[in-house]
Structure formats: structure tokens, C-alpha cells
Motif scaffolding. Structure first.
Motif, short mmCIF file in Angstrom:
data_model
loop_
_atom_site.label_atom_id
_atom_site.label_comp_id
_atom_site.label_asym_id
_atom_site.label_seq_id
_atom_site.Cartn_x
_atom_site.Cartn_y
_atom_site.Cartn_z
N PRO A 18 0.80 -1.24 0.00
CA PRO A 18 0.00 0.00 0.00
C PRO A 18 0.82 1.28 0.00
N TRP A 19 2.13 1.22 -0.01
CA TRP A 19 2.94 2.43 0.17
C TRP A 19 2.64 3.54 -0.82
N PRO A 20 2.70 3.27 -2.13
CA PRO A 20 2.51 4.40 -3.05
C PRO A 20 1.10 5.00 -2.91
N ALA A 21 0.11 4.14 -2.78
CA ALA A 21 -1.27 4.62 -2.69
C ALA A 21 -1.44 5.48 -1.43
N LEU A 22 -0.84 5.04 -0.34
CA LEU A 22 -0.99 5.78 0.91
C LEU A 22 -0.25 7.11 0.86
N ALA A 23 0.94 7.08 0.26
CA ALA A 23 1.70 8.32 0.16
C ALA A 23 0.89 9.34 -0.64
N ALA A 24 0.15 8.85 -1.63
CA ALA A 24 -0.64 9.75 -2.47
C ALA A 24 -1.81 10.34 -1.68
N ASP A 25 -2.19 9.69 -0.59
CA ASP A 25 -3.29 10.19 0.23
C ASP A 25 -2.88 11.43 1.03
N ILE A 26 -1.60 11.55 1.29
CA ILE A 26 -1.10 12.67 2.09
C ILE A 26 -0.91 13.88 1.20
N LYS A 27 -1.39 14.99 1.68
CA LYS A 27 -1.24 16.23 0.93
C LYS A 27 -0.50 17.24 1.80
N VAL A 28 0.54 17.82 1.24
CA VAL A 28 1.29 18.84 1.98
C VAL A 28 1.23 20.13 1.17
N ASP A 29 0.67 21.15 1.79
CA ASP A 29 0.50 22.43 1.11
C ASP A 29 1.35 23.52 1.75
N ASP A 30 1.74 24.47 0.92
CA ASP A 30 2.30 25.72 1.41
C ASP A 30 3.46 25.50 2.39
N ALA A 31 4.44 24.73 1.96
CA ALA A 31 5.61 24.52 2.82
C ALA A 31 6.53 25.72 2.70
N TRP A 32 6.87 26.31 3.84
CA TRP A 32 7.70 27.51 3.80
C TRP A 32 8.57 27.59 5.04
N THR A 51 -4.85 14.46 4.94
CA THR A 51 -4.88 13.15 4.29
C THR A 51 -6.29 12.84 3.82
N THR A 52 -6.37 12.20 2.65
CA THR A 52 -7.67 11.75 2.16
C THR A 52 -7.85 10.27 2.47
N GLY A 53 -6.83 9.68 3.09
CA GLY A 53 -6.90 8.25 3.43
C GLY A 53 -7.05 8.06 4.93
N ALA A 54 -6.39 7.04 5.43
CA ALA A 54 -6.49 6.73 6.85
C ALA A 54 -5.63 7.68 7.68
N ALA A 55 -5.86 7.67 8.96
CA ALA A 55 -5.05 8.48 9.87
C ALA A 55 -3.59 8.06 9.75
N ASP A 56 -2.71 9.02 9.88
CA ASP A 56 -1.28 8.74 9.75
C ASP A 56 -0.55 9.60 10.77
N ALA A 88 5.91 12.52 17.28
CA ALA A 88 5.14 12.39 16.05
C ALA A 88 4.08 13.48 16.00
N ILE A 89 3.61 13.76 14.79
CA ILE A 89 2.51 14.71 14.60
C ILE A 89 1.37 13.94 13.93
N GLN A 90 0.22 13.91 14.61
CA GLN A 90 -0.93 13.16 14.13
C GLN A 90 -1.57 13.85 12.93
N VAL A 91 -1.93 13.05 11.93
CA VAL A 91 -2.68 13.56 10.79
C VAL A 91 -3.96 12.74 10.69
N ALA A 92 -5.09 13.37 10.99
CA ALA A 92 -6.37 12.65 10.97
C ALA A 92 -7.14 13.02 9.70
N PRO A 93 -7.90 12.06 9.16
CA PRO A 93 -8.68 12.37 7.96
C PRO A 93 -9.69 13.50 8.24
N GLY A 94 -9.85 14.37 7.27
CA GLY A 94 -10.86 15.42 7.39
C GLY A 94 -10.40 16.65 8.15
N THR A 95 -9.17 16.65 8.64
CA THR A 95 -8.69 17.85 9.32
C THR A 95 -7.33 18.24 8.77
#
Ligand SMILES: [Cu+2]
Length: 151
Positions: A18-32, A51-56, A88-95
Motif C-alpha cells: 500500500p505504500w505508493p497509494a498511501l503516500a498519495a493520500d497525504i497532501k502537503v500544502d504551502d511549505a515555507w 490526508t484523504t486516506g487513513a489516519a497517519d 510524532a505529529i498526528q494527521v487525521a482524515p478530514g482535518t
């Protein structure tokens, strides 16, 4: 027969890794990152993660510009802002998780050269499930009224 089934199942799992598919679920915006001042050897990178996928969980980062990279949070302690490493920094779906000044950030330690306005540098983020994602960090001043210039 059972052994063959297990082998077939293992092969299936390997192909369906599942690695590539999961990595694609993570979105990182506006890195500065803010430009460094003078001889400062440390900096911080900020971004918005969703993330549009599971919590990470963001569990680490690395950047060629920094000798060492840590995940930090700022907290108030007796009216004094303090930085602390976090595991770690939690990334939950929908937030959206916002790494921003005064809060969570990727700490860049032992910078090999100053961060200059307009520069970009690669930052690799390591997610527990999603694996590694590389983003480009833009060196600039904070945007918006809260983080504007303070002269
Ligand atoms: Cu820090």
C-alpha cells in the motif's frame, strides 16, 4: 496446498503493497520557512498537512540544508514560550494539521548555509503509514496579518 495458498497470499500482499497509494493520500500544502537572520544556524519549516486516506503520523523529516531535523512544538510554560521535540505529529482524515509559527514545526538544526528569501530547498517527510514524501520548501516571510512584518 495450504502452504501454496499462504505463499500466494504473501505474493498478493507484496504486489498490493500500500505504500505508493498511501503516500498519495497525504497532501502537503504551502511549505515555507522564514529566512534566517545573520549567522543563525537554526530555522523552522511550516506547512499544512492533510490526508484523504487513513489516519497517519508524521514521524520524522530530513533536509540536505540541515545537519539535523526534529519535530517540535511550542508551548507556553509559565508565560514563556518553549520549544519541545515531539515524537510524532498526528494527521487525521478530514482535518488540516497546520505547522505554523508559535506551534508545531519542523526544526532545522545545524544549517549548512543561511536560508535566503526566494530560495527553495527539498524536505523529506516520513510518515508512519504513507512512507516518505518530498516537498519543496519556499523561503519567505510569513503571510497574512497575524504573521506580517513587525518593524
Ligand atoms: Cu523548534
Amino acid at each position: 496446498m495450504k502452504r501454496i495458498l499462504i505463499a500466494a497470499f504473501a505474493a498478493l500482499l507484496a504486489f498490493a503493497a500500500p505504500w505508493p497509494a498511501l503516500a498519495a493520500d497525504i497532501k502537503v500544502d504551502d511549505a515555507w520557512a522564514r529566512p534566517t537572520l545573520g549567522q543563525a544556524r537554526n530555522g523552522a519549516a511550516y506547512m499544512t498537512i492533510s490526508t484523504t486516506g487513513a489516519a497517519d503520523r508524521l514521524v520524522g523529516a530530513s533536509a540536505p540544508v540541515a545537519g539535523k531535523t526534529e519535530l517540535h512544538n511550542m508551548t507556553m510554560n509559565n508565560n514563556v514560550m518553549q520549544m519541545r521535540p515531539v515524537d510524532a505529529i498526528q494527521v487525521a482524515p478530514g482535518t488540516e494539521v497546520k505547522l505554523q509559527p508559535g506551534g508545531l514545526h519542523v526544526m532545522l538544526l545545524d544549517l549548512k548555509s543561511p536560508l535566503k528569501q526566494g530560495d527553495k530547498f527539498p524536505l523529506t517527510l516520513k510518515f508512519e503509514r504513507g512512507g516518505e514524501i518530498q516537498v519543496q520548501v519556499e523561503v519567505r516571510q510569513p503571510r497574512g496579518p497575524a504573521g506580517g512584518h513587525r518593524h
